[in-house]
Design an enzyme around this catalytic site. Structure first.
Site, mmCIF file in Angstrom:
data_model
loop_
_atom_site.group_PDB
_atom_site.id
_atom_site.type_symbol
_atom_site.label_atom_id
_atom_site.label_comp_id
_atom_site.label_asym_id
_atom_site.label_seq_id
_atom_site.Cartn_x
_atom_site.Cartn_y
_atom_site.Cartn_z
ATOM 1 N N GLN A 16 10.234 -4.008 -0.550
ATOM 2 C CA GLN A 16 9.035 -4.114 -1.376
ATOM 3 C C GLN A 16 9.279 -3.640 -2.801
ATOM 4 O O GLN A 16 8.351 -3.615 -3.612
ATOM 5 C CB GLN A 16 7.900 -3.312 -0.742
ATOM 6 N N HIS A 78 6.399 0.615 0.242
ATOM 7 C CA HIS A 78 5.267 1.397 -0.279
ATOM 8 C C HIS A 78 5.572 2.069 -1.626
ATOM 9 O O HIS A 78 5.383 3.266 -1.795
ATOM 10 C CB HIS A 78 4.816 2.448 0.739
ATOM 11 N N GLU A 170 -8.172 -0.638 2.112
ATOM 12 C CA GLU A 170 -9.274 0.067 1.463
ATOM 13 C C GLU A 170 -9.474 -0.407 0.033
ATOM 14 O O GLU A 170 -8.525 -0.813 -0.634
ATOM 15 C CB GLU A 170 -8.989 1.579 1.426
ATOM 16 N N TYR A 191 0.295 -0.392 13.902
ATOM 17 C CA TYR A 191 0.574 -1.805 14.149
ATOM 18 C C TYR A 191 1.108 -2.019 15.563
ATOM 19 O O TYR A 191 1.889 -1.215 16.075
ATOM 20 C CB TYR A 191 1.596 -2.328 13.144
#
Length: 201
Positions: A16, A78, A170, A191
């Site tokens: 990521q 992240h 969120e 998950y």
């Protein structure tokens, strides 16, 4: 044809990671600074960093890193990250918790935080007081992976969206000094197996 911009900092582009966001200075017409958030390699692994440079034609000049997430850790997820200029021309940086979980609650680390800096990388004197031992610049804590952010057009508040676990995405109004819960308070579940995370919602 497209002319590449040269002078971009070295970027960790695994997983990521990569070039995360670009923002231009509020006074770009007179001070042509460009701000870049990116995943940066270093001692201990990698982390989100912010650099600024002056744009001349298609070249970034006088590049300097003005903020580094601390600590750098292993892994490739992240990172966050969005750059949002506040109305007072200070800069919000959203930072993921690097898939580490609990450091989002640790004020001696900037994993899972929103920080606010001045354009030169210094810290505004009116940032919230987060207590003894807290790293400077922290605006809010308890974030997982905030990858969307903008100012509310009427209130000037920072609104941000963050990726949660299963069922736990969120949208937060990110207020000074507030704890947004991760990984203690969340609607999300693990998950695949659907088990509870943290203490509740």
């Amino acid at each position: 044809t497209v002319t590449p911009v040269t002078g971009v900092p070295a970027v960790n582009s695994s997983g990521q990671g990569g070039l995360l966001d670009v923002a231009i200075d509020p006074d770009f017409a007179t001070t042509p600074w460009v701000y870049i958030s990116f995943s940066e390699n270093g001692t201990g692994g990698s982390g989100t960093a912010v650099a600024r440079a002056q744009l001349s034609g298609t070249t970034l000049q006088n590049l300097a890193v003005i903020f580094r997430q601390s600590p750098k850790v292993s892994g490739d997820g992240h990172f966050g990250s969005r750059l949002v200029f506040r109305n007072d021309k200070t800069l919000f940086i959203t930072l993921g918790e690097r898939q580490q979980g609990s450091p989002a609650q640790d004020l001696t680390k900037t994993l899972g935080k929103v920080v606010r800096i001045n354009r030169d990388g210094s810290f505004p004197g009116d940032n919230p007081n987060m207590g003894a031992g807290a790293l400077p610049g922290i605006w809010s804590l308890g974030h997982r992976n905030p990858q969307g952010a903008t100012l509310h057009p009427a209130t000037g508040e920072l609104w941000q969206s963050e990726h949660g676990p299963q069922g736990g995405d969120e949208v937060n109004v990110t207020l000074a000094g507030k704890n947004h819960g991760w990984p203690v308070i969340t609607f999300g579940r693990n998950y695949g197996i659907g088990t509870k995370i943290g203490e509740g919602t």
